[in-house]
Design an enzyme around this catalytic site. Structure first.
Site, mmCIF file in Angstrom:
data_model
loop_
_atom_site.group_PDB
_atom_site.id
_atom_site.type_symbol
_atom_site.label_atom_id
_atom_site.label_comp_id
_atom_site.label_asym_id
_atom_site.label_seq_id
_atom_site.Cartn_x
_atom_site.Cartn_y
_atom_site.Cartn_z
ATOM 1 N N LYS A 52 40.275 41.646 41.427
ATOM 2 C CA LYS A 52 39.092 41.076 42.091
ATOM 3 C C LYS A 52 37.930 42.016 41.859
ATOM 4 O O LYS A 52 37.979 43.192 42.227
ATOM 5 C CB LYS A 52 39.363 40.901 43.588
ATOM 6 C CG LYS A 52 38.142 40.519 44.430
ATOM 7 C CD LYS A 52 37.862 39.028 44.415
ATOM 8 C CE LYS A 52 36.593 38.635 45.148
ATOM 9 N NZ LYS A 52 36.810 38.148 46.501
ATOM 10 N N ASP A 88 39.842 30.735 56.475
ATOM 11 C CA ASP A 88 39.390 30.134 55.222
ATOM 12 C C ASP A 88 40.518 29.281 54.644
ATOM 13 O O ASP A 88 40.793 29.320 53.452
ATOM 14 C CB ASP A 88 38.947 31.216 54.243
ATOM 15 C CG ASP A 88 37.929 30.691 53.229
ATOM 16 O OD1 ASP A 88 37.453 29.555 53.411
ATOM 17 O OD2 ASP A 88 37.628 31.398 52.257
ATOM 18 N N ASN A 140 31.450 35.970 46.515
ATOM 19 C CA ASN A 140 31.332 37.429 46.476
ATOM 20 C C ASN A 140 32.200 38.092 45.408
ATOM 21 O O ASN A 140 32.747 39.161 45.612
ATOM 22 C CB ASN A 140 31.571 38.047 47.856
ATOM 23 C CG ASN A 140 32.808 37.464 48.510
ATOM 24 O OD1 ASN A 140 33.504 36.658 47.896
ATOM 25 N ND2 ASN A 140 33.094 37.871 49.718
ATOM 26 N N GLY A 141 32.340 37.451 44.267
ATOM 27 C CA GLY A 141 33.016 38.111 43.167
ATOM 28 C C GLY A 141 33.831 37.169 42.308
ATOM 29 O O GLY A 141 33.787 35.958 42.474
ATOM 30 N N VAL A 143 37.767 36.669 40.152
ATOM 31 C CA VAL A 143 39.157 37.112 40.076
ATOM 32 C C VAL A 143 39.665 36.920 38.647
ATOM 33 O O VAL A 143 39.448 35.873 38.042
ATOM 34 C CB VAL A 143 40.050 36.331 41.063
ATOM 35 C CG1 VAL A 143 41.484 36.844 41.005
ATOM 36 C CG2 VAL A 143 39.526 36.446 42.473
ATOM 37 N N GLY A 177 33.868 33.262 42.956
ATOM 38 C CA GLY A 177 33.461 32.850 44.292
ATOM 39 C C GLY A 177 32.118 33.450 44.641
ATOM 40 O O GLY A 177 31.455 34.026 43.768
ATOM 41 N N LEU A 203 40.384 33.834 36.521
ATOM 42 C CA LEU A 203 41.100 32.873 37.373
ATOM 43 C C LEU A 203 40.154 32.085 38.262
ATOM 44 O O LEU A 203 40.483 31.007 38.738
ATOM 45 C CB LEU A 203 42.133 33.596 38.235
ATOM 46 C CG LEU A 203 43.290 34.281 37.495
ATOM 47 C CD1 LEU A 203 44.141 35.084 38.473
ATOM 48 C CD2 LEU A 203 44.148 33.266 36.765
ATOM 49 N N GLY A 204 38.974 32.648 38.519
ATOM 50 C CA GLY A 204 38.040 31.924 39.376
ATOM 51 C C GLY A 204 36.880 32.801 39.800
ATOM 52 O O GLY A 204 36.937 34.032 39.698
#
Lengths: 259, 336
Positions: free
Chosen positions: B43, B131, B27-28, B30, B25, B22-23
């Site tokens: 995650k 955020d 720090n990890g 998803v 970032g 799904l994406g």
């Protein structure tokens, strides 16, 4: 935020952030000085900043070696990523330091590593580390390469430092920032302390900092940074003959991993 | 991890099959996964500390009764591809960015009031999102009347420093305030996020510019914001005249409804009614938003739901009628 003197009771995290675009060619070996810093409980992070091109194998290798010897991180980035990288590094190495301390305590008390704990306990440990990171006292020296090749990158460096100091000011704990530039303004000075430790970054000297000229004395600049920490510790406890960060913080980083 | 990858947790024994990424970032990553009890989001973090902290925040916020973020399901350790992970509810929605890309400004206008409500709920338990950005806000009702947040990584107790931020939604970057977690930080971020919908990321040369130049850019972008009536309210936030969520919400709800946009993305073939969702004041009567004919999938779900409702209503009346009929017959028998 009012400056509180560092006392033996107050744990302090100490970091040096080196921002450079090349490798050292003046003075003592920066890797050896970084190692010394680490022994004194000071973490050394290095950001290699490149503009389109490459840091060069030699520069990259040295940046890595300094960070490695200093127990910190190393990143090579474009000038536009400088700000985000500086913040990320400061944050992550603070966490690393705290996790090492917590990890050691845990090992002593329970003979376990954090990863051995069940998820729920681990979540609690993570929250403690997160809180500590915000409330502990932080002392940071930014050592900025101002040699000729850095000229174009200086506005980014200035904004990155301004931005970093904004983040540090927002912390609950005291944050003290100092800036060292290398080389210095006069021909024979390998470095110059642009601003000594202060709870708020004085942006005035930051404007004047950027008069680029030749030579990259990274080693001497690291040495000067260590001395700033020593000076701060001495000022905090006048009268006691013992100075220096190492007597200040017996817990942090003086573990078996230090050489 | 490729779709089809199977993994199981070391502590809880939870079994997962990866369906899609799904994406990713800082720090990890998803993933959308299948579990024994349906779909969920996974995650995967780089470090055990990252996973543990996010999990702690997620469970804490959820435990306090705030359902803005995905419901936590399990935290565990997996094989080397996913050494540290946690599983949470998968939220099916459209990001605020996509809503803007489709030109659905009326939906956006409605969504903002709900973003404010959802943020206020989070603030009620002493935490700021920190955020707020278009990618982290999912609109889960086609008309914009429900929103959820994803990425709990930034959530910070009031008074602490903001842990992770994006320059374009960070008030300190523009010299408009501190980087301390507080309700006003989120409010600023919301307005900056709305501006970024049209403006995108600030241009690269702004990185080296001083805060004065950054603010000038902001002012310019504000004058180009696609909902003209909203510009004044947004400007009031940026110059500090509106500092709390309640005042902002009140001012936002007073905005006239966004006129229908004729501009359609090529994939949408619906008529001019596609975007004709009138701005409804968020409040007790918000469920009364009339089900307009809309061309997307969620609208179809909604229609389906309303036909189900019709059916149950019909059943209810039938039951009542037959009950009445039976009683009447019974009384007739008794009276005879």
């Amino acid at each position: 935020m009012a400056e509180r003197p560092a006392t033996d009771k107050q744990a302090t995290i100490r970091q040096i952030l080196v921002i450079t675009d090349g490798f050292s060619n003046v003075g003592e070996d920066p890797v050896a000085v970084a190692q010394e810093a680490r022994r004194k409980g000071i973490v050394v992070n290095v950001i290699g900043v490149v503009d389109g091109g490459d840091l060069g194998r030699q520069g990259k290798q040295e940046a890595l070696s300094i960070a490695d010897a200093g127990g910190g991180m190393c990143r090579v980035v474009q000038p536009s990523d400088l700000s985000a990288t500086a913040q990320m590094m400061t944050h992550q190495t603070m966490q690393m330091t705290l996790q090492q301390v917590v990890g050691r305590e845990l090992m002593q008390a329970m003979g376990k590593q954090v990863e051995d704990l069940p998820p729920d306990d681990r979540a609690r440990v993570a929250q403690v580390v997160d809180k500590l990171e915000d409330v502990l006292r932080l002392e940071l020296v930014a050592a900025v390469d101002t040699s000729a090749s850095m000229r174009d990158k200086m506005p980014m460096v200035r904004e990155a430092l301004r931005d970093l100091s904004l983040s540090l000011q927002a912390r609950e704990g005291t944050s003290m920032v100092a800036i060292v530039r290398f080389p210095g303004t006069t021909d024979d000075a390998p470095f110059e302390v642009v601003s000594d430790f202060s709870p708020e970054l004085d942006l005035g000297p930051l404007e004047r900092i950027f008069v680029a000229r030749g030579g990259t004395p990274t080693g001497p600049a690291l040495r000067a940074s260590i001395e700033l920490f020593d000076g701060l510790a001495k000022r905090a406890r006048p009268g006691t003959g013992v100075a220096g960060p190492e007597s200040d913080l017996p817990d942090l980083r003086r573990d078996g991993t230090a050489p | 991890m490729q779709p089809g990858t199977e993994l199981s947790g070391r502590w809880s024994g939870i079994r997962l099959v990866v369906e899609a990424c799904l994406g990713r970032g800082a720090n990890g990553a998803v993933y959308l996964v299948r579990t024994s009890s349906g779909r969920a989001a996974l995650k995967v973090c780089n470090t055990s500390a990252d996973a543990a902290l996010e999990w702690a925040v997620l469970t804490e916020v959820h435990g306090a009764g705030v359902d803005a973020f995905p419901k936590p399901i399990a935290m565990d350790d997996g094989p080397t591809e996913a050494p540290f992970f946690y599983v949470m509810e998968w939220i099916d929605g459209i990001s605020l960015r996509r809503v803007a890309e489709r030109g659905q400004w009326s939906v956006l206008q409605a969504a903002v009031a709900h973003i404010v409500e959802t943020l206020t709920a989070l603030h009620g338990v002493g935490k700021a999102f920190c955020d707020v950005k278009p990618e982290n806000i999912l609109v889960t009702a086609p008309d914009g009347h429900r929103v959820r947040f994803v990425d709990v990584g930034g959530v910070t107790p009031f008074g602490r420093s903001v842990r992770q931020f994006t320059p374009q939604t960070d008030r300190a970057y523009f010299g408009l305030g501190s980087r301390k977690a507080e309700p006003a930080y989120d409010l600023f971020a919301l307005v900056l996020a709305l501006l970024s919908l049209r403006a995108g990321s600030p241009p690269a040369d702004l990185v080296a510019a001083d805060t004065e130049a950054r603010r000038r850019w902001l002012t310019r972008e504000l004058s180009r914001f696609p909902i003209p009536s909203a510009r004044t309210v947004m400007a009031q936030v940026l110059d500090g005249r509106i500092t709390d969520m309640r005042a902002f919400r009140a001012a936002w709800l007073c905005l006239p409804p966004q006129p229908v946009h004729r501009r359609q993305s090529p994939s949408r073939k619906g008529g001019g009614t596609a975007n004709a969702v009138p701005h409804q004041p968020a409040g007790p009567n918000r469920t009364a938003a009339a089900p307009h004919s809309r061309g997307n999938a969620s609208a179809r779900t909604r229609k389906l739901r309303s036909s189900q409702w019709d059916w149950t209503e019909w059943l209810m009346w039938l039951t009542v009628a037959s009950a009445v009929g039976v009683s009447v017959v019974a009384w007739l028998i008794v009276l005879q």
